[in-house]
Design a protein around this motif. Structure first.
Motif, PDB file in Angstrom:
ATOM      1  N   CYS A   1       0.880  -1.170   0.000  1.00 14.05           N
ATOM      2  CA  CYS A   1       0.000   0.000   0.000  1.00 14.05           C
ATOM      3  C   CYS A   1       0.916   1.218   0.000  1.00 14.05           C
ATOM      4  CB  CYS A   1      -0.918  -0.006   1.229  1.00 14.05           C
ATOM      5  SG  CYS A   1      -2.127   1.337   1.232  1.00 14.05           S
ATOM      6  N   PRO A   2       1.446   1.563  -1.192  1.00 14.07           N
ATOM      7  CA  PRO A   2       2.448   2.619  -1.259  1.00 14.07           C
ATOM      8  C   PRO A   2       1.947   3.985  -0.826  1.00 14.07           C
ATOM      9  CG  PRO A   2       1.639   2.058  -3.440  1.00 14.07           C
ATOM     10  CD  PRO A   2       1.095   1.024  -2.506  1.00 14.07           C
ATOM     11  N   GLU A   3       0.655   4.249  -1.008  1.00 11.25           N
ATOM     12  CA  GLU A   3       0.107   5.553  -0.670  1.00 11.25           C
ATOM     13  C   GLU A   3      -1.406   5.433  -0.575  1.00 11.25           C
ATOM     14  OE1 GLU A   3       0.236  10.182  -2.352  1.00 11.25           O
ATOM     15  OE2 GLU A   3       1.182   8.533  -3.458  1.00 11.25           O
ATOM     16  N   LYS A   4      -2.019   6.250   0.268  1.00 11.28           N
ATOM     17  CA  LYS A   4      -3.470   6.259   0.379  1.00 11.28           C
ATOM     18  C   LYS A   4      -4.042   7.511  -0.267  1.00 11.28           C
ATOM     19  CE  LYS A   4      -4.165   3.253   4.377  1.00 11.28           C
ATOM     20  NZ  LYS A   4      -4.903   3.087   5.656  1.00 11.28           N
ATOM     21  N   PHE A   5      -5.284   7.363  -0.783  1.00 15.42           N
ATOM     22  CA  PHE A   5      -5.929   8.441  -1.518  1.00 15.42           C
ATOM     23  C   PHE A   5      -7.366   8.612  -1.033  1.00 15.42           C
ATOM     24  CE2 PHE A   5      -2.735   6.503  -4.195  1.00 15.42           C
ATOM     25  CZ  PHE A   5      -2.075   7.583  -4.766  1.00 15.42           C
ATOM     26  N   PRO A   6      -7.953   9.783  -1.201  1.00 14.42           N
ATOM     27  CA  PRO A   6      -9.382   9.942  -0.932  1.00 14.42           C
ATOM     28  C   PRO A   6     -10.166   8.949  -1.789  1.00 14.42           C
ATOM     29  CG  PRO A   6      -8.344  12.080  -1.227  1.00 14.42           C
ATOM     30  CD  PRO A   6      -7.326  11.060  -1.615  1.00 14.42           C
ATOM     31  N   PHE A   7     -11.193   8.334  -1.203  1.00 12.43           N
ATOM     32  CA  PHE A   7     -11.914   7.305  -1.942  1.00 12.43           C
ATOM     33  C   PHE A   7     -13.413   7.557  -1.903  1.00 12.43           C
ATOM     34  CE2 PHE A   7     -12.413   5.698   2.320  1.00 12.43           C
ATOM     35  CZ  PHE A   7     -13.588   4.967   2.304  1.00 12.43           C
ATOM     36  N   MET A   8     -14.098   6.949  -2.892  1.00 12.65           N
ATOM     37  CA  MET A   8     -15.552   6.996  -2.988  1.00 12.65           C
ATOM     38  C   MET A   8     -16.056   5.564  -3.176  1.00 12.65           C
ATOM     39  SD  MET A   8     -13.843   9.504  -4.556  1.00 12.65           S
ATOM     40  CE  MET A   8     -13.867   9.024  -6.264  1.00 12.65           C
ATOM     41  N   LEU A   9     -17.122   5.221  -2.489  1.00 10.59           N
ATOM     42  CA  LEU A   9     -17.760   3.919  -2.657  1.00 10.59           C
ATOM     43  C   LEU A   9     -19.172   4.157  -3.167  1.00 10.59           C
ATOM     44  CD1 LEU A   9     -17.679   0.829  -2.274  1.00 10.59           C
ATOM     45  CD2 LEU A   9     -18.566   1.192   0.043  1.00 10.59           C
ATOM     46  N   TYR A  10     -19.449   3.665  -4.379  1.00 12.86           N
ATOM     47  CA  TYR A  10     -20.749   3.888  -5.004  1.00 12.86           C
ATOM     48  C   TYR A  10     -21.699   2.707  -4.839  1.00 12.86           C
ATOM     49  CZ  TYR A  10     -18.027   7.544  -7.267  1.00 12.86           C
ATOM     50  OH  TYR A  10     -17.201   8.619  -7.506  1.00 12.86           O
ATOM     51  N   ASP A  11     -21.140   1.503  -4.663  1.00 14.10           N
ATOM     52  CA  ASP A  11     -21.987   0.312  -4.576  1.00 14.10           C
ATOM     53  C   ASP A  11     -21.202  -0.799  -3.912  1.00 14.10           C
ATOM     54  OD1 ASP A  11     -24.173  -1.327  -4.880  1.00 14.10           O
ATOM     55  OD2 ASP A  11     -24.022  -1.508  -7.058  1.00 14.10           O
ATOM     56  N   SER A  12     -21.895  -1.649  -3.151  1.00 14.76           N
ATOM     57  CA  SER A  12     -21.241  -2.779  -2.495  1.00 14.76           C
ATOM     58  C   SER A  12     -22.264  -3.870  -2.239  1.00 14.76           C
ATOM     59  CB  SER A  12     -20.611  -2.329  -1.168  1.00 14.76           C
ATOM     60  OG  SER A  12     -19.975  -3.413  -0.518  1.00 14.76           O
ATOM     61  N   GLU A  13     -21.872  -5.116  -2.504  1.00 13.18           N
ATOM     62  CA  GLU A  13     -22.780  -6.244  -2.284  1.00 13.18           C
ATOM     63  C   GLU A  13     -21.971  -7.507  -2.015  1.00 13.18           C
ATOM     64  OE1 GLU A  13     -25.778  -8.876  -5.041  1.00 13.18           O
ATOM     65  OE2 GLU A  13     -26.015  -6.697  -5.111  1.00 13.18           O
ATOM     66  N   PRO A  14     -22.277  -8.250  -0.960  1.00 10.41           N
ATOM     67  CA  PRO A  14     -21.524  -9.481  -0.676  1.00 10.41           C
ATOM     68  C   PRO A  14     -21.759 -10.537  -1.752  1.00 10.41           C
ATOM     69  CG  PRO A  14     -23.429  -9.292   0.774  1.00 10.41           C
ATOM     70  CD  PRO A  14     -23.336  -7.996   0.036  1.00 10.41           C
ATOM     71  N   VAL A  15     -20.741 -11.396  -1.935  1.00 10.81           N
ATOM     72  CA  VAL A  15     -20.836 -12.510  -2.883  1.00 10.81           C
ATOM     73  C   VAL A  15     -20.595 -13.795  -2.089  1.00 10.81           C
ATOM     74  CG1 VAL A  15     -20.059 -13.428  -5.097  1.00 10.81           C
ATOM     75  CG2 VAL A  15     -19.882 -10.970  -4.640  1.00 10.81           C
ATOM     76  N   PRO A  16     -21.623 -14.287  -1.376  1.00 11.12           N
ATOM     77  CA  PRO A  16     -21.438 -15.414  -0.460  1.00 11.12           C
ATOM     78  C   PRO A  16     -21.003 -16.710  -1.130  1.00 11.12           C
ATOM     79  CG  PRO A  16     -23.772 -14.881  -0.722  1.00 11.12           C
ATOM     80  CD  PRO A  16     -23.001 -13.768  -1.356  1.00 11.12           C
ATOM     81  N   ALA A  17     -21.302 -16.888  -2.409  1.00  8.02           N
ATOM     82  CA  ALA A  17     -20.930 -18.132  -3.091  1.00  8.02           C
ATOM     83  C   ALA A  17     -19.422 -18.310  -3.180  1.00  8.02           C
ATOM     84  CB  ALA A  17     -21.543 -18.167  -4.486  1.00  8.02           C
ATOM     85  N   LEU A  18     -18.661 -17.222  -3.006  1.00  7.70           N
ATOM     86  CA  LEU A  18     -17.205 -17.283  -3.129  1.00  7.70           C
ATOM     87  C   LEU A  18     -16.494 -17.231  -1.779  1.00  7.70           C
ATOM     88  CD1 LEU A  18     -16.731 -14.852  -6.166  1.00  7.70           C
ATOM     89  CD2 LEU A  18     -16.910 -17.357  -6.204  1.00  7.70           C
ATOM     90  N   ALA A  19     -17.229 -17.390  -0.692  1.00  8.46           N
ATOM     91  CA  ALA A  19     -16.633 -17.319   0.645  1.00  8.46           C
ATOM     92  C   ALA A  19     -15.533 -18.367   0.809  1.00  8.46           C
ATOM     93  CB  ALA A  19     -17.709 -17.513   1.706  1.00  8.46           C
ATOM     94  N   GLN A  20     -14.435 -17.954   1.409  1.00  9.61           N
ATOM     95  CA  GLN A  20     -13.301 -18.836   1.673  1.00  9.61           C
ATOM     96  C   GLN A  20     -12.749 -18.537   3.057  1.00  9.61           C
ATOM     97  OE1 GLN A  20     -11.709 -21.236  -0.546  1.00  9.61           O
ATOM     98  NE2 GLN A  20     -13.649 -20.969  -1.650  1.00  9.61           N
ATOM     99  N   GLY A  21     -12.528 -19.585   3.855  1.00 11.22           N
ATOM    100  CA  GLY A  21     -11.916 -19.405   5.166  1.00 11.22           C
ATOM    101  C   GLY A  21     -12.680 -18.479   6.073  1.00 11.22           C
ATOM    102  N   GLY A  22     -14.014 -18.466   5.959  1.00  9.80           N
ATOM    103  CA  GLY A  22     -14.826 -17.614   6.808  1.00  9.80           C
ATOM    104  C   GLY A  22     -14.910 -16.165   6.351  1.00  9.80           C
ATOM    105  N   VAL A  23     -14.286 -15.829   5.216  1.00  9.99           N
ATOM    106  CA  VAL A  23     -14.321 -14.466   4.682  1.00  9.99           C
ATOM    107  C   VAL A  23     -15.202 -14.444   3.440  1.00  9.99           C
ATOM    108  CG1 VAL A  23     -12.974 -12.587   3.685  1.00  9.99           C
ATOM    109  CG2 VAL A  23     -12.030 -13.930   5.569  1.00  9.99           C
ATOM    110  N   THR A  24     -16.207 -13.576   3.439  1.00 13.85           N
ATOM    111  CA  THR A  24     -17.097 -13.427   2.286  1.00 13.85           C
ATOM    112  C   THR A  24     -16.657 -12.228   1.465  1.00 13.85           C
ATOM    113  OG1 THR A  24     -18.988 -14.382   3.462  1.00 13.85           O
ATOM    114  CG2 THR A  24     -19.470 -13.020   1.525  1.00 13.85           C
TER     115      THR A  24
END
Length: 238
Positions: free
Chosen positions: A117-140
């Motif tokens: 993570c060489p540098e951090k930048f201001p960010f925007m999140l427009y949409d987010s949705e879990p994809v449970p079919a791809l869960a691995q090791g308890g992480v969705t």
């Protein structure tokens, strides 16, 4: 420090990477017709018996990777390029292409991640949705449509990066985030399935431009590509 994917083999497919590659602000708006209703229901494979049944939209097709490990649905008028380029050893390289020839999303497996993570930048999140079919090791993992701005850039056309895809990384906190990296955990190491949103794309036959990334989220093109990406799921060996 967040994890970012090593996606050198997929750079030619889309510009989602661990650096800010300026993409500008307004974006291309597709046709305004609504996505097709979901009607056909496919039974899950034995390996996904604990997941909900998969509902395939009417008029859509289902693609299964050549190694028989993953499947996803896509609009009937779109096409699959397989192989899209030289895949990593033991992996697959597939592109999802729109009806006017634009690569909307790229799927790559057997990818390798690196803690950077060489540098951090201001960010925007427009949409987010879990994809449970791809869960691995308890992480969705989750599908995200997001952006980064580079305050150091003097060119407005190069100050904003926009992209969508699946990630297993923790959600950003605070006002800044690491560069966009859509990488999710998948045997044996990891995978990517996503694409970049370029407002300056001039692919012949493409839709007219819209004003903002928020408006693009309401277009049919975005809804189609999101539905295709979030439909990614394990498939039984064939």
């Amino acid at each position: 420090m967040r994890r970012v994917a090593s996606i050198a083999t997929a750079i030619s497919a889309f510009c989602v990477a661990s650096v800010l590659a300026g993409c500008g602000s307004p974006a291309a708006a597709p046709a305004t017709s609504s996505p097709p209703p979901a009607t056909a229901t496919a039974s899950p494979s034995p390996s996904t018996a604990t997941s909900p049944a998969v509902t395939v939209p009417a008029g859509w097709k289902t693609f299964t990777t050549s190694d028989g490990t993953l499947s996803f649905d896509y609009p009937e008028s779109w096409t699959i390029k397989d192989p899209a380029d030289e895949p990593s050893e033991g992996g697959i390289a597939v592109d999802l292409v729109s009806d006017y020839g634009k690569t909307m999303a790229s799927l790559r497996t057997n990818m390798v991640e690196a803690a950077e993570c060489p540098e951090k930048f201001p960010f925007m999140l427009y949409d987010s949705e879990p994809v449970p079919a791809l869960a691995q090791g308890g992480v969705t993992p989750r599908f995200v449509y997001e952006g980064r701005t580079d305050p150091a850039s003097s060119d407005p056309a190069e100050s904003l990066t926009l992209a969508y895809g699946i990630t297993s990384a923790p959600e950003p906190t605070g006002d800044t985030a690491c560069p966009i990296s859509h990488f999710f955990t998948w045997p044996p190491s990891g995978a990517i399935f996503g694409g970049a949103y370029n407002p300056f794309d001039t692919t012949p036959g493409g839709p007219m431009h819209v004003d903002t990334p928020e408006v693009y989220k309401d277009t049919t093109e975005y809804k189609y590509v999101k539905q295709a990406i979030t439909s990614l799921r394990p498939a039984g060996k064939q």
